[in-house]
Write a protein that holds these residues in place. Structure first.
Motif, mmCIF file in Angstrom:
data_model
loop_
_atom_site.group_PDB
_atom_site.id
_atom_site.type_symbol
_atom_site.label_atom_id
_atom_site.label_comp_id
_atom_site.label_asym_id
_atom_site.label_seq_id
_atom_site.Cartn_x
_atom_site.Cartn_y
_atom_site.Cartn_z
ATOM 1 N N ASP A 44 42.113 26.765 1.128
ATOM 2 C CA ASP A 44 41.435 25.280 1.809
ATOM 3 C C ASP A 44 42.493 25.299 3.291
ATOM 4 O O ASP A 44 41.355 25.195 4.132
ATOM 5 N N ILE A 45 43.452 25.026 3.430
ATOM 6 C CA ILE A 45 44.443 25.357 4.308
ATOM 7 C C ILE A 45 44.848 27.101 4.505
ATOM 8 O O ILE A 45 44.642 26.855 6.484
ATOM 9 N N ILE A 46 44.620 27.635 4.362
ATOM 10 C CA ILE A 46 44.586 28.867 4.871
ATOM 11 C C ILE A 46 42.502 28.941 5.959
ATOM 12 O O ILE A 46 43.326 29.574 7.057
ATOM 13 N N ASN A 47 41.685 29.025 5.595
ATOM 14 C CA ASN A 47 40.756 28.878 6.035
ATOM 15 C C ASN A 47 40.862 28.210 7.447
ATOM 16 O O ASN A 47 40.503 28.675 8.272
ATOM 17 N N VAL A 48 41.316 26.707 7.395
ATOM 18 C CA VAL A 48 41.954 26.484 8.991
ATOM 19 C C VAL A 48 42.993 27.038 9.725
ATOM 20 O O VAL A 48 42.234 26.894 10.902
ATOM 21 N N VAL A 49 43.513 27.802 9.139
ATOM 22 C CA VAL A 49 44.219 28.802 10.094
ATOM 23 C C VAL A 49 43.867 29.894 10.118
ATOM 24 O O VAL A 49 43.591 30.318 11.583
ATOM 25 N N GLU A 50 42.540 30.570 9.607
ATOM 26 C CA GLU A 50 41.934 31.806 9.858
ATOM 27 C C GLU A 50 41.067 30.834 11.652
ATOM 28 O O GLU A 50 40.663 31.202 11.981
ATOM 29 N N GLN A 51 40.128 29.867 10.879
ATOM 30 C CA GLN A 51 39.469 28.789 12.625
ATOM 31 C C GLN A 51 40.202 29.128 13.519
ATOM 32 O O GLN A 51 39.465 29.609 14.316
ATOM 33 N N HIS A 78 39.534 30.883 16.864
ATOM 34 C CA HIS A 78 39.066 30.183 18.537
ATOM 35 C C HIS A 78 39.493 30.499 19.273
ATOM 36 O O HIS A 78 39.979 30.393 20.280
ATOM 37 N N ALA A 79 41.202 31.076 18.950
ATOM 38 C CA ALA A 79 42.185 31.697 19.975
ATOM 39 C C ALA A 79 41.925 32.517 20.332
ATOM 40 O O ALA A 79 42.015 32.743 21.465
ATOM 41 N N MET A 80 41.304 34.055 19.546
ATOM 42 C CA MET A 80 40.427 34.708 20.272
ATOM 43 C C MET A 80 39.972 34.155 21.166
ATOM 44 O O MET A 80 39.230 35.084 21.848
ATOM 45 N N GLU A 81 39.096 33.639 21.246
ATOM 46 C CA GLU A 81 37.849 33.014 21.508
ATOM 47 C C GLU A 81 37.841 33.182 22.984
ATOM 48 O O GLU A 81 36.848 33.269 23.723
ATOM 49 N N GLU A 82 38.981 32.468 23.111
ATOM 50 C CA GLU A 82 39.347 31.541 24.428
ATOM 51 C C GLU A 82 40.512 32.480 24.825
ATOM 52 O O GLU A 82 40.890 32.192 26.001
#
Length: 226
Positions: A86-93, A97-101
């Motif tokens: 669950d924590i890894i999923n948050v990091v991947e998100q 988001h950083a890549m998209e920005e």
């Protein structure tokens, strides 16, 4: 004289005689019209603290500390976090988001080879030692031992394949003799693996070798070759 003696006798008879009872901290008047008790004169005892209240407060503090360790997206939902996934999923998100920005664009050193002369995540003392070994053409003990184990198991498996060809005939004595030798060699290899796992950095350990597993692997390889 008679009057003085009578007066002293009257006074001594009217004075109360106090004796301590066997109960702790309590006095009883034997003669007289009043009684005194140390328990009645003492101040009322303070109420005992409630252990349940203290335990609840401690538990709430621990929950608050553990909640602060979670990412902001998961705070207040600690009971829903069942694993590190669950924590890894948050990091991947966050990374996506950083890549998209475009936050990974125009980073320093983009397009240039990485500087691998030092490891920022390693212990400074170990990093210095590794650099000295590298400059002198040497490697850490666990690196050399890893190469030795891999080369040894490769040669051992070739010897096992050759010995396997002696099995299945009328006389398996040759196979039995070779298998005993191979088992002793495999035991020596497992001792090296044990030593390797004790000196290797965390996360680089390897599994030992089992005779039954190696036989099953050889059977699969021979069936595939057919």
């Amino acid at each position: 004289m008679a009057l003085r003696f009578a007066a002293r006798k009257a006074l001594s008879s009217s004075a109360p005689l106090v004796q301590k009872s066997r109960t702790a901290g309590e006095s009883v008047v034997v003669r007289g019209r009043f009684a005194s008790s140390s328990s009645s004169s003492s101040a009322p005892s303070s109420p005992k603290p409630n252990k349940n209240v203290s335990h609840d407060r401690l538990a709430s503090v621990i929950d608050a500390v553990n909640d602060r360790k979670l990412p902001p997206e998961l705070r207040g939902q600690r009971n829903n976090v069942r694993s590190e996934t669950d924590i890894i999923n948050v990091v991947e998100q966050r990374v996506w988001h950083a890549m998209e920005e475009g936050q990974f664009e125009n980073l320093p050193g983009k397009g240039k080879p990485l500087d691998l002369s030092s490891n920022p995540h390693a212990d400074p003392a170990e990093d210095t030692l590794y650099r000295i070994l590298n400059k002198n053409g040497c490697a850490p003990e666990w690196v050399e031992l890893n190469k030795e184990i891999r080369n040894s198991i490769a040669g051992w498996r070739l010897a096992l394949r050759k010995a396997w060809m002696c099995k299945g005939g009328r006389d398996d004595s040759k196979w039995l003799e070779l298998s005993e030798v191979l088992k002793l060699q495999l035991r020596d290899l497992n001792n090296k693996v044990l030593h390797y796992n004790l000196i290797v950095p965390f996360g680089r350990q390897m599994f030992g070798f089992k005779w039954e597993r190696e036989i099953d692997r050889l059977n699969e390889e021979t069936q595939t070759d057919k």
